[in-house]
Design a protein around this motif. Structure first.
Motif, PDB file in Angstrom:
ATOM      1  N   ALA A  69     -48.100 -86.959 -46.158  1.00 27.26           N
ATOM      2  CA  ALA A  69     -48.539 -85.591 -45.384  1.00 27.26           C
ATOM      3  C   ALA A  69     -49.342 -84.902 -46.492  1.00 27.26           C
ATOM      4  O   ALA A  69     -50.284 -84.200 -46.285  1.00 27.26           O
ATOM      5  N   ALA A  73     -53.058 -83.347 -46.219  1.00 25.87           N
ATOM      6  CA  ALA A  73     -53.205 -81.897 -46.429  1.00 25.87           C
ATOM      7  C   ALA A  73     -54.156 -81.473 -47.504  1.00 25.87           C
ATOM      8  O   ALA A  73     -55.007 -80.588 -47.341  1.00 25.87           O
ATOM      9  N   ILE A  83     -48.411 -77.229 -46.071  1.00 28.01           N
ATOM     10  CA  ILE A  83     -47.819 -78.040 -45.100  1.00 28.01           C
ATOM     11  C   ILE A  83     -46.709 -77.175 -44.565  1.00 28.01           C
ATOM     12  O   ILE A  83     -45.774 -76.652 -45.444  1.00 28.01           O
TER      13      ILE A  83
END
Ligand code: GLU
Length: 261
Positions: A69, A73, A83
């Motif tokens: 993740a 980002a 995030i």
């Protein structure tokens, strides 16, 4: 005067065309909404060690899926910290993506042909398998010992079908109890309402304790993909190209090693 007006109109038309072209260019990665919010909203697991785990001593999420993740980002927003992590379960993750609350799910989401009709999945970044957690005191050693026993599984998970198919192949008949969350299944195992807790081995690891054991048996490969809305194909393609890049340049292998997966 007329000529001036003509130039003015032509100028405006050109501006509109150029602006549209820019907008179209931005949208090729399907990230316009994420960029507008300046925040990537990601559904992750909070109870899967090494994948998506909320560490209560640091108050931080950690694991392979959290790192992926962060990488996404950094690519999309230029900052791995932009995030918002939202804890999800097998039951809640789909609806949270459908209703637009989340941009993507990176949460042990197994890619299946059936699910591909509803969501877009990236190339798998990891492949697990379905396993079984039992109480040490039960004496259960494998699937063959489970005839007539009750298996606790999560709603909306792939586990029931996987273990049932494997049991049928060896002539074993199972009963099932379905629960909304994993803590409920573990409580049912502890109190003897179910004989087995079955789900992906990675998830079982989060519920292993001194009284229980994960059996060596494993069924049905569980390839995990980054999950995005079916309607945003450009985002799915963009995310997939990045996952493929991180698979081939060693980034994901290094993370898998770092988290000892
Ligand atoms: N990975 C399996 C699935 O997607 C187990 C459920 C879960 O991820 O919580 O169905």
């Amino acid at each position: 005067m007329k000529v001036k007006k003509l130039f003015l109109v032509a100028g405006i038309v050109l501006l509109v065309v150029a602006a549209n072209a820019c907008r179209k260019q931005e949208d090729t990665s399907g990230t316009a909404a994420i960029k507008k919010a300046d925040l990537l909203k990601v559904g992750v697991k909070a109870d899967v060690p090494g994948f998506g785990f909320f560490n209560t001593s640091t108050n931080q999420y950690e694991g392979l899926e959290i790192e992926i993740a962060g990488l996404l980002a950094a690519e999309i927003l230029g900052d791995a910290g932009k995030i918002k992590f939202e804890p999800v379960t097998a039951k809640t993750r789909g609806p949270l993506l459908d209703n637009g609350e989340l941009d993507m799910i990176i949460a042990t989401f197994t890619i299946t042909d059936e699910r591909k009709l509803t969501y877009n999945f990236s190339t798998p970044y990891y492949t697990d398998a379905v396993g079984m957690l039992v109480k040490k005191s039960s004496g259960i050693g494998s699937l063959a010992d489970l005839d007539g026993k009750t298996v606790g599984v999560a709603q909306s998970a792939t586990s029931r079908e996987a273990i049932d198919a494997a049991a049928k192949r060896i002539g074993v008949t199972l009963k099932f109890s379905e629960y909304a969350t994993y803590p409920e299944i573990k409580a049912a195992l502890d109190s003897g309402r179910v004989d087995v807790f079955s789900v992906d081995k990675s998830i079982l690891n989060g519920y292993l304790d001194g009284e229980s054991v994960i059996l060596p048996d494993e069924f049905s490969p569980q390839p995990y993909g980054v999950t995005t809305k079916l309607s945003n194909k450009p985002l799915a393609d963009y995310v997939d190209s990045l996952i493929q890049k991180w698979l081939s340049d060693g980034t994901i292998v290094a993370l898998v090693e770092r988290f000892r997966l």
